[in-house]
Design a protein around this motif. Structure first.
Motif, mmCIF file in Angstrom:
data_model
loop_
_atom_site.group_PDB
_atom_site.id
_atom_site.type_symbol
_atom_site.label_atom_id
_atom_site.label_comp_id
_atom_site.label_asym_id
_atom_site.label_seq_id
_atom_site.Cartn_x
_atom_site.Cartn_y
_atom_site.Cartn_z
ATOM 1 N N HIS A 10 37.578 -21.412 81.306
ATOM 2 C CA HIS A 10 38.404 -20.447 82.046
ATOM 3 C C HIS A 10 38.646 -19.172 81.226
ATOM 4 N N GLU A 11 38.982 -19.362 79.964
ATOM 5 C CA GLU A 11 39.174 -18.193 79.096
ATOM 6 C C GLU A 11 37.875 -17.407 78.929
ATOM 7 N N LEU A 12 36.780 -18.190 78.835
ATOM 8 C CA LEU A 12 35.488 -17.526 78.698
ATOM 9 C C LEU A 12 35.156 -16.714 79.921
ATOM 10 N N GLU A 13 35.531 -17.296 81.090
ATOM 11 C CA GLU A 13 35.268 -16.554 82.315
ATOM 12 C C GLU A 13 36.081 -15.259 82.353
ATOM 13 N N ASN A 14 37.306 -15.388 81.974
ATOM 14 C CA ASN A 14 38.130 -14.143 81.912
ATOM 15 C C ASN A 14 37.554 -13.136 80.906
ATOM 16 N N THR A 15 37.208 -13.707 79.777
ATOM 17 C CA THR A 15 36.623 -12.824 78.740
ATOM 18 C C THR A 15 35.330 -12.199 79.217
ATOM 19 N N ARG A 16 34.513 -13.066 79.964
ATOM 20 C CA ARG A 16 33.256 -12.531 80.482
ATOM 21 C C ARG A 16 33.503 -11.389 81.447
ATOM 22 N N ARG A 17 34.516 -11.636 82.356
ATOM 23 C CA ARG A 17 34.816 -10.560 83.298
ATOM 24 C C ARG A 17 35.291 -9.295 82.573
ATOM 25 N N GLU A 18 36.192 -9.514 81.607
ATOM 26 C CA GLU A 18 36.641 -8.342 80.810
ATOM 27 C C GLU A 18 35.468 -7.692 80.096
ATOM 28 N N LYS A 19 34.579 -8.594 79.609
ATOM 29 C CA LYS A 19 33.408 -8.044 78.900
ATOM 30 C C LYS A 19 32.547 -7.226 79.849
ATOM 31 N N GLU A 20 32.359 -7.796 81.071
ATOM 32 C CA GLU A 20 31.563 -7.034 82.038
ATOM 33 C C GLU A 20 32.232 -5.703 82.360
ATOM 34 N N ASP A 21 33.556 -5.796 82.556
ATOM 35 C CA ASP A 21 34.265 -4.519 82.806
ATOM 36 C C ASP A 21 34.101 -3.542 81.633
ATOM 37 N N LEU A 22 34.269 -4.133 80.447
ATOM 38 C CA LEU A 22 34.105 -3.260 79.255
ATOM 39 C C LEU A 22 32.682 -2.742 79.141
ATOM 40 N N GLU A 23 31.712 -3.631 79.484
ATOM 41 C CA GLU A 23 30.322 -3.180 79.418
ATOM 42 C C GLU A 23 30.065 -2.074 80.426
ATOM 43 N N GLU A 24 30.634 -2.278 81.636
ATOM 44 C CA GLU A 24 30.465 -1.204 82.627
ATOM 45 C C GLU A 24 31.119 0.092 82.130
ATOM 46 N N GLN A 25 32.357 -0.076 81.625
ATOM 47 C CA GLN A 25 33.022 1.128 81.087
ATOM 48 C C GLN A 25 32.225 1.716 79.925
ATOM 49 N N THR A 26 31.765 0.778 79.065
ATOM 50 C CA THR A 26 30.966 1.270 77.916
ATOM 51 C C THR A 26 29.702 1.963 78.388
ATOM 52 N N LYS A 27 29.081 1.342 79.428
ATOM 53 C CA LYS A 27 27.865 1.947 79.955
ATOM 54 C C LYS A 27 28.144 3.330 80.528
ATOM 55 N N VAL A 28 29.251 3.366 81.330
ATOM 56 C CA VAL A 28 29.614 4.684 81.889
ATOM 57 C C VAL A 28 29.944 5.682 80.780
ATOM 58 N N TYR A 29 30.723 5.197 79.792
ATOM 59 C CA TYR A 29 31.093 6.094 78.678
ATOM 60 C C TYR A 29 29.864 6.524 77.886
ATOM 61 N N LYS A 30 28.934 5.509 77.739
ATOM 62 C CA LYS A 30 27.717 5.844 76.986
ATOM 63 C C LYS A 30 26.895 6.875 77.731
ATOM 64 N N GLU A 31 26.797 6.657 79.080
ATOM 65 C CA GLU A 31 26.071 7.639 79.869
ATOM 66 C C GLU A 31 26.730 9.020 79.767
ATOM 67 N N GLN A 32 28.052 8.959 79.934
ATOM 68 C CA GLN A 32 28.759 10.258 79.805
ATOM 69 C C GLN A 32 28.572 10.853 78.411
ATOM 70 N N THR A 33 28.699 9.940 77.419
ATOM 71 C CA THR A 33 28.529 10.438 76.029
ATOM 72 C C THR A 33 27.123 10.980 75.818
ATOM 73 N N GLU A 34 26.133 10.193 76.345
ATOM 74 C CA GLU A 34 24.754 10.672 76.205
ATOM 75 C C GLU A 34 24.563 11.998 76.918
ATOM 76 N N GLN A 35 25.174 12.067 78.128
ATOM 77 C CA GLN A 35 25.064 13.329 78.865
ATOM 78 C C GLN A 35 25.721 14.474 78.098
ATOM 79 N N VAL A 36 26.966 14.181 77.623
ATOM 80 C CA VAL A 36 27.658 15.231 76.825
ATOM 81 C C VAL A 36 26.877 15.552 75.560
ATOM 82 N N SER A 37 26.359 14.436 74.931
ATOM 83 C CA SER A 37 25.577 14.666 73.705
ATOM 84 C C SER A 37 24.327 15.481 73.999
ATOM 85 N N HIS A 38 23.698 15.121 75.147
ATOM 86 C CA HIS A 38 22.509 15.900 75.519
ATOM 87 C C HIS A 38 22.863 17.368 75.744
#
Length: 1737
Positions: free
Chosen positions: A976-1004
């Motif tokens: 159960h904790e892993l599932e929560n962590t996984r969901r948080e991780k997915e959310d964080l990954e999505e946020q990280t992905k969005v931030y990375k894209e934005q960062t890459e875009q800004v960096s570009h």
């Protein structure tokens, strides 16, 4: 006034002091009559009690107010006494570094022992023409006063310079002579230089180094500088007094002999001095006694060169100089002659050799003496000591004779043929001397000073009484010291000199007997004579300066001045010419010495009873000097030696007071103090003491107002007197008035301070009250706001508490609910997981069983398969063995072997190969098998280990199965904790992905921007580098341009100065030529000079002919080359056109069809047709021009017959027949020009033959003169003189006869040059016409007919005049023209337009002679007008404007494209057609520069007397400045009176200048340059006078100057001249005014001054600060430490060390081209000019 009023508390007095002579003290309490002591406090704070002598009751002298300290004139001091004089001199000398001070009519000069920049030409120009009181004290002011009085009063003048050794007498006299030589331009050449050249010679022969002075004059001299009726120097005459002959043979320690001996020794290495056998100065006895042969900073060899140069300048030839040096060298060798038994003295032999006398005879008479009696003559030897005395006496006698001869030679060289009208005498004589041991020389010196002091006292007394009589005030006889009793003691009958002469006549007279006679005769009869207590060989005389004790030893010997007559006779036998001149006639020499120059002793072969003693000669020469001085107006210069250490600007008070007493300064002060020393004009007194009056006392009559004020302030009317123009005060009254004025001003200051302080206190109280109310208002508001805030905060706290409590309860409920749900969730999950684990356990067990059973089955199968294979292999092996045995048996049989052997060999090999391969395969298989076995073994072991592991795992599984439920629960929770962590991780990954894209875009984006920025930076860096390079290039170009501009300006300035000098020399030459023509009979030409000039003329003529030939050749070559290049270029162009035409025809028109319109051939042909048409038009215009020339040549009628033969058989002309007619006209013109050229050549040849004949005559005359000269050189001197006189008379007669022919000869040469130029021009025109004829012959065939279309031109803008009318034209237009009327009523530049219109006419008629005559006559006429009326500003301005306009017309109508672009079409039609007058443009430019410089000089003369009065002296802002007492030397008034020059007068004059130049039509650029020069002159003159006038350096004067400068700037702005650069020229004056006003105390002030005064030199800044003088009591002087700080800050500034601005500097003038908008055809000639003989075409 009572002493109690003056000796009050805080009054300052002087106390005697042993070290400082006088020291200052201040009263600490009031003095009351009857007090025995004065309570004083010294400047260092020490309190003392000064005792008052009860018998005399004399109080210490009072100190002058600080406002009077440092005055230019000592007589301006209110308290006149010794300490006041000493203190004033000390302040001026040490603090202000001023070495000159007036004391009434006396100039006190203190030796600074340092070179000062106050003697250059600019200083001389500043003092020239100024009143003596207007400028600061200076030796130039005394010289100017003498020069001015000589010219004004028609009376001879004398300048008496006196002082002790080292005080600077010689230098002062030298500067006075330099001033006269500078301000009076001489009519004779180099007479000023010759007068000044006498100084180095006299210094070399009469000056020596002493312990007190390195260049001490050891004789007195009186130089009379003669002037003619125009007050120009004509010559000079010198008298000398009492040469110190003893110095020739003896010098004290640290002293030297006369400079000439050391100069000779320093130059002994020169070839011309080798024969004198000299060495260094230490080798000779007469130059090494002082043991100081070298003077610091003096190069004797260089001084020798100056001496020789001065001899040459005075006309003393090289041979005479060598004879002088030979005698001086002989004296040097004579000093080394020793008296001994042997007679082989080398120096004696050299002496005799140099003097040309027998050595034995001279040696004999050096050691023997001849005695004469009545009956016989005896020769007896003399003692050694007497022989040495005789040797020294001979040396002194020779040197004295040589000195006298040189003085006579100098006088002869300075004597002028022009009659002397007046003279100024400069007396450089020794001052009063007193030493430890005083002898005959000091006695004579002090005797002369007694006479001079008597004359000085009488003159001062006379001037004082004349001033009182002039002002008509009652006066009483002033008692002054009369030193006549002391003079009688010396020179009267039975006086000291009389008794000395009487004792000299005694056979056995001695110094002792003479001393006894003095005691017996004078001791009781004269109070000025005393006998020392401890000596019987000395006596004391009370002189005016001090009492001096004289030692009698040596008086008789020095008075006799005896020398052995036989030694003189030996010298007279010499073959040395100069030596014979010295001793040729003793009697004549003695008489001439009395009449002419010297008072030095003479000795000779005359009888003893007729020989004059030195004392008698000196007394007679002194009486002659006094007669001369009494017949002149004397001017006195008293030189003071400040210290004995030669330290610069250091004053020893003891030594200074001694000299002040000795030179009569204090006596002058005493005489002034006995009368009314302080003198004020009524206006000065009113302006100074107006503050002491009340409003009701102010009367329109200033004189009455002053009288009323004085009667109220000073009750004792004997303390002052009212004169006609001045108020006279007794000593101390001005100080009393200053005290009253200071008290009144102080009380006024107190009242002002009281009022201001009250106002400030009330203002402060009101400000504080208002501030308190404001503070209360803001505090109450703050408190109210704080209470309201408290209420709001309380209500907000309640609301917050309510919501917080609600939130806490709600949060607790939610937590409990969430906990319950979580517990349920976990329990349910636990039960589910338990069920799940059970199911999973059962499933896993089944799977394990399945895999175990399968493995066991496979193992069984593998064991059975292996056993089967093993069994099969064993069976097969057994069968193979059996087969092998059978085969072996068969192989043993041969037949079988043979059968098998057939064809088996190869098979064996193959089989063998196959066997090998099989063996190899077997090995590989065996290896593989082994490997496989090993792998199977390992696999079995591994499987066994796995089975073991499984067994253990099974056991562990069973053990863990028991823990499984708890683990399942934990697992479910972790899942159960892993599932929560996984969901948080997915959310964080999505946020990280969005931030990375934005960062890459800004960096570009940032990278893109960064790249762009890098590119921009690179581009910017490149641009910066390029700009830096461009900036460097621009700076380099700017520097080069600036340097080139500077070089151009310098070159232009140099050219203009050279041009000015050249024109000045031309005028001088013209004047001399006119004077020579007037005085032909009185002019004597030097024969060798004439021969040289004739030879030079011939050489120059030859050079001129060769240069003309070279010039003609070069011109021909250049013309041929240019023609050839032109033809080649035309040929190439034609070929190119032909080729293009051919190409176009062959390409498009192969069928020879005419090209169609618009095609390329058609265009080419059309262009060719157009160019041909244009060329044809040009040819037509040339033909028309040639025809017009032909018509004019027919009108001149030079060749009527030839012109009548012009061919008339011209056929009927068609359109093209015009060229043939032009060709015929051109040929006829050619013939006419050839005829003119032949006529010119014929005339030229005739004149040339005449000139050749004259030159041959001159050659014959030259040869005759050379022969006569050679013959005259062979004749004796008398016959040579007679022959030269006859020759000169003959030559003068011949010159009188041929004088006019010489003039004609010069005119013929000028005409010849003009004709040569005409011939060359005609040749050039003829060649051009010939070439044009050839071109026409080639271009136009003669057979074609030409139609002529006559095109008439209207020649306007010119004036026709007849040849010979030039003089009439210029007389009416230039010479007799009045500029004032022309400037007002006529067109500006009208004369220039008229002259140029006449030039145009001469150009149209192609008459170059007429052009050159007109222009040359114009130049001469303008020069004549400027020469005659150069002082009239309107005339000079008018002709400057017209000269520039004529020069611009020559440029504007020259035909040059550069100038034609500025013209209208109509003006371009008026351009010159035949002549190129660029040379005359330059000539008129030079003439304009000459007129411009004359305009500046004229303007400077007009402004000179206005500048100082308006800029400095006039008080525009009333009440700012205060006047101070100025003493006897009154300065020019500085107050507004009738006729006073104000600033308005100067501005009106400047406005008049500007209006005049504008009315005359002067170019605006030229007007700006004139204005700039005007303002520079104003700045330079004002600043120079400011630097030379201490009374002008004050705060108020700075304010006044700035106000006046503002008025000048406003004047510029009104006339729109602010951009002319005039304002910048005033910058030094503005900075000087600011320097007077700025604060001058701290180091920051010094730095501010250095930053501000960039236009002033360091010397000028220091001078202004040094001269800064407070006018009112509240100003402070500049401290010496502040001036030192300024010097330190400015020491690295690179600048000129000159003090004065060059007021004579003239900026370089540029004459930019200014076209005229006036059309020549519109110019009208007024009838008032009387030019009716001119015809307007």
């Amino acid at each position: 006034m009572a002493a109690a009023e003056l000796y009050s508390k805080y009054a300052r007095v002087w106390l005697p002091d042993a070290a400082e002579v006088w020291k200052s003290a201040e009263l600490t309490k009031d003095y009351t009559p009857g007090d025995q002591t004065l309570s004083l406090q010294l400047e260092d704070g020490t309190k003392v009690e000064h005792k008052i002598d009860p018998r005399t009751n004399n109080l210490p002298p009072l100190r002058n107010p600080d406002i009077l300290v440092g005055e230019n004139d000592l007589t301006a001091l209110s308290y006149l006494h010794e300490p006041a004089v000493l203190h004033n001199l000390k302040v001026r000398f040490i603090d202000s570094r001023l070495i000159y001070t007036y004391c009434g009519i006396v100039l006190v000069a203190i030796n600074p022992y340092e070179r000062l920049p106050i003697y250059d030409a600019a200083i001389i120009n500043a003092y020239s023409g100024q009143n003596m009181g207007d400028m600061d004290p200076h030796i130039f002011a005394v010289a100017e006063e003498a020069y001015k009085q000589m010219a004004r009063d028609e009376r001879n003048q004398s300048i008496i310079v006196s002082g002790e050794s080292g005080a600077g007498k010689t230098v002062s006299a030298k500067y006075a002579m330099r001033y006269f030589a500078t301000v009076s331009s001489s009519g004779e050449a180099n007479v000023e230089e010759r007068v000044l050249a006498s100084s180095p010679i006299m210094e070399a022969l009469g000056n020596a180094k002493t312990t007190r002075n390195d260049n001490s004059s050891r004789f007195g001299k009186y130089i009379e500088i003669g002037f003619d009726t125009k007050y120009c120097i004509t010559g000079a005459n010198m008298r000398t007094y009492l040469l110190e002959k003893s110095r020739v043979v003896f010098q004290a320690h640290s002293e030297r002999n006369y400079h000439i001996f050391y100069q000779l020794c320093a130059s002994s290495h020169l070839p011309e001095f080798k024969a004198f056998r000299l060495g260094c100065a230490d080798d000779f006895h007469c130059t090494n006694q002082g043991q100081s042969p070298v003077i610091d900073g003096v190069d004797d060899a260089k001084e020798m060169c100056n001496t020789r140069r001065s001899f040459s300048l005075l006309g003393i030839g090289e041979s005479d100089q060598m004879e002088i040096y030979q005698i001086l060298s002989a004296i040097l060798h004579l000093s080394n002659v020793e008296v001994k038994d042997q007679s082989d003295d080398v120096h004696l032999m050299v002496f005799c050799d140099l003097m040309g006398v027998p050595c034995e005879e001279m040696a004999h008479w050096l050691c023997h003496r001849k005695l004469k009696t009545t009956t016989e003559t005896f020769v007896k030897p003399v003692p050694k000591i007497n022989a040495i005395y005789g040797r020294d006496a001979l040396a002194k006698h020779i040197y004295a004779r040589l000195f006298s001869w040189i003085v006579d030679s100098i006088n002869s060289a300075l004597k002028s043929t022009v009659k002397q009208h007046s003279f100024i005498g400069v007396l450089d004589i020794y001052g009063f001397e007193t030493f430890d041991i005083n002898s005959f020389e000091q006695f004579c010196i002090n005797y002369a000073n007694e006479k001079l002091q008597q004359q000085f006292n009488l003159h001062v007394f006379k001037l004082e009484q004349e001033e009182y009589m002039k002002e008509e005030i009652p006066w009483t006889l002033i008692d002054f010291y009369d030193n006549q009793p002391c003079i009688n003691l010396i020179e009267a009958k039975l006086g000291v000199l009389d008794l000395l002469d009487e004792e000299c006549k005694m056979p056995k007279g001695s110094d002792e007997t003479w001393a006894q006679k003095l005691y017996n005769t004078l001791l009781k009869q004269n109070a000025h004579f005393e006998k020392p207590r401890l000596s019987n060989r000395a006596f004391i005389i009370h002189h005016f300066a001090d009492k001096v004790e004289y030692q009698c030893v040596g008086f008789l010997e020095k008075n006799k001045d005896t020398v052995n007559e036989e030694q003189i006779n030996v010298l007279k036998k010499s073959k040395f010419d100069l030596l014979l001149k010295l001793f040729e006639d003793d009697e004549k020499a003695a008489n001439s010495s009395n009449k002419l120059t010297s008072s030095i002793g003479r000795a000779g072969s005359a009888k003893k009873d007729t020989k004059k003693t030195v004392g008698l000669q000196f007394r007679q020469s002194l009486h002659l000097l006094m007669e001369t001085l009494n017949a002149t107006t004397p001017h006195y210069v008293r030189c003071i030696k400040p210290n004995d250490h030669k330290a610069p600007f250091t004053l020893d008070p003891v030594r200074a007071v001694q000299q002040l007493r000795a030179c009569g300064i204090l006596e002058t002060i005493r005489i002034s103090a006995a009368g009314f020393p302080s003198r004020w004009t009524y206006q000065e007194f009113f302006s100074r003491y107006r503050v002491l009056m009340k409003q009701k006392d102010l009367l329109p009559d200033r004189k009455q107002a002053c009288k009323n004020l004085l009667e109220k302030l000073i009750k004792d009317q004997g303390k002052y007197q009212f004169g006609k123009n001045k108020i006279f005060f007794r000593a101390g009254q001005v100080a009393f008035l200053e005290k009253l004025r200071s008290d009144k001003l102080r009380m006024a200051c107190v009242s002002i301070q009281k009022t201001i302080r009250c106002w400030l206190a009330r203002k402060k109280y009101l400000r504080m009250r208002e501030s308190a109310i404001t503070i209360q208002k803001h505090v109450r508001g703050h408190q109210a706001r704080c209470y309201a805030k408290f209420l709001l905060q309380t209500r907000a706290a309640i609301i917050i508490q309510r919501n917080v409590r609600m939130w806490s309860k709600r949060k607790l409920y939610q937590q409990q609910r969430s906990a319950a749900i979580t517990v349920q969730c976990f329990w349910r999950a636990h039960m589910a997981r338990k069920q799940y684990h059970k199911l999973m356990y059962e499933k896993k067990a089944i799977v394990i069983q399945k895999w175990v059973k399968g493995w066991l089955a496979r193992q069984h199968y593998k064991r059975i398969l292996a056993a089967i294979i093993l069994l099969q292999s064993c069976v097969r092996r057994m069968r193979a063995k059996r087969e092998l045995k059978k085969l072996k048996v068969e192989a043993r049989s041969v037949e079988h072997f043979k059968k098998l052997n057939i064809g088996m060999e190869n098979k064996i090999l193959q089989l063998q190969h196959k066997i090998n391969e099989q063996q190899k395969e077997n090995r590989e298989l065996s290896e593989k098998l082994s490997v496989t076995e090993k792998a199977q073994t390992m696999e079995i072991e591994r499987q066994s280990s796995e089975i073991e592991n499984l067994r253990r795992s099974e056991q562990e599984t069973r053990a863990k199965a028991e823990r499984l439920p708890s683990l399942l629960e934990q697992l479910s929770f972790l899942q159960h904790e892993l599932e929560n962590t996984r969901r948080e991780k997915e959310d964080l990954e999505e946020q990280t992905k969005v931030y990375k894209e934005q960062t890459e875009q800004v960096s570009h984006e940032l990278n893109t921007k960064n790249n762009l920025l890098k590119n921009d930076v690179d581009e910017l860096n490149k641009q910066i580098v390029e700009q830096a390079q461009q900036l460097t290039e621009i700076q380099t170009n700017a520097e080069n341009t600036k340097q080139l501009e500077q070089d151009l300006t310098e070159e232009r300035s140099r050219y203009q100065s050279l041009l000015s000098e050249h024109l000045h020399l031309e005028e001088r030459h013209r004047d001399l030529k006119e004077q020579m023509d007037l005085n032909t009979t009185q002019t004597a030409v030097d024969l060798p000079v004439l021969l040289k000039l004739q030879r030079r003329v011939k050489e120059l003529e030859q050079e001129k002919q060769s240069l003309w030939q070279q010039l003609d050749k070069r011109e021909e070559d250049q013309q041929e080359k240019a023609k050839r290049q032109e033809l080649e270029s035309e040929n190439k162009k034609l070929k190119q056109d032909l080729n293009e035409l051919r190409k176009s025809l062959t390409n498009e028109n192969s069928d020879l069809v005419p090209p169609a319109p618009g095609s390329l051939p058609y265009k080419v042909l059309l262009e060719q047709l157009n160019s041909s048409t244009e060329e044809l038009e040009m040819r037509k215009e040339e033909v028309l021009l040639l025809r017009s020339h032909l018509v004019r040549q027919e009108a001149l009628k030079h060749k009527t017959g030839e012109l009548s033969r012009v061919s008339t058989d011209i056929h009927t002309l068609n359109e093209d027949g015009e060229l043939w007619l032009a060709y015929e006209g051109l040929k006829e013109t050619n013939r006419l020009l050839e005829y003119q050229m032949h006529e010119q050549e014929r005339v030229h040849n005739e004149r040339y033959m005449k000139l050749v004949e004259e030159m041959n005559k001159l050659k014959d005359e030259k040869e005759q003169q050379q022969q006569m000269l050679a013959q005259s050189l062979l004749l004796p001197e008398d016959a040579r003189i007679e022959a030269s006189l006859k020759l000169e008379i003959t030559r003068l007669t011949r010159e009188n006869l041929v004088g006019l022919s010489n003039i004609y000869h010069s005119e013929l040469l000028e005409q010849q040059e003009k004709q040569d130029k005409t011939i060359r021009k005609l040749k050039k025109q003829l060649k051009l016409y010939m070439k044009k004829v050839e071109d026409f012959e080639v271009v136009s065939p003669p057979g074609r007919a030409v139609n002529i279309t006559r095109k008439e031109k209207e020649y306007q803008g010119m004036l026709e005049y007849k040849q010979g009318d030039e003089s009439r034209l210029l007389k009416n237009l230039v010479i007799d023209l009045k500029p004032r009327g022309v400037a007002v009523s006529f067109t500006p530049g009208l004369p220039a337009y008229i002259i140029f219109m006449c030039v145009r006419y001469a150009d149209i008629v192609n008459d170059d002679q007429r052009v050159s005559t007109l222009l040359n006559s114009t130049i001469s006429s303008i020069k004549g007008v400027i020469k005659r009326r150069g002082n009239d500003f309107e005339v000079v301005s008018f002709w400057l404007a017209n000269t520039c306009r004529l020069m611009h017309c020559l440029k504007q109508y020259s035909g040059d494209e550069v100038f034609m672009v500025h013209n209208t079409a109509k003006q371009n039609e008026h351009c010159l057609t035949n002549f190129e007058l660029s040379e005359y443009q330059q000539v008129f430019g030079d003439l304009a520069i000459q007129i411009y410089r004359q305009l500046i000089k004229c303007m400077e003369d007009i402004l000179q007397h206005l500048i100082v009065s308006s800029m400095l002296e006039n008080e525009t802002i009333q009440g700012v400045l205060g006047s101070k007492p100025t003493g006897l030397r009154k300065r020019s008034t500085s107050f507004s009176e009738e006729g006073a020059v104000t600033m308005e007068v100067l501005l009106q004059r400047l406005g008049l200048f500007h209006t005049t130049m504008s009315q005359h039509g002067m170019d605006s650029d030229l007007i700006k340059q004139v204005v700039k020069q005007q303002f520079y002159i104003i700045c330079a003159v004002t600043l120079n006078h400011l630097l030379l006038r201490k009374d002008m350096c004050s705060w108020g004067k700075g304010l006044q100057i700035r106000y006046n400068v503002w008025q000048l700037e406003e004047w510029l702005a009104e006339r729109e001249l602010t951009d002319c650069g005039a304002k910048e020229t005033l910058e030094p004056l503005i900075q000087a005014a600011q320097l007077l006003q700025i604060k001058k105390k701290t180091e920051a002030d010094a730095q501010a001054i250095c930053n501000m005064c960039t236009g002033l030199t360091t010397a000028q800044i220091v001078k202004v600060l040094t001269l800064y003088t407070p006018v009112i009591e509240f100003e402070e002087r500049v401290s010496p430490s502040f001036i030192t700080t300024i010097k330190n800050l400015l020491k690295d500034r690179a600048e000129s060390s000159t003090l004065m601005m060059d007021a004579k500097k003239i900026f370089t003038v540029t004459l930019p081209f200014t076209p005229s908008s006036v059309a020549l055809d519109t110019v009208q000639i007024p009838s008032s000019l009387n030019l009716g003989f001119l015809t307007r075409i």
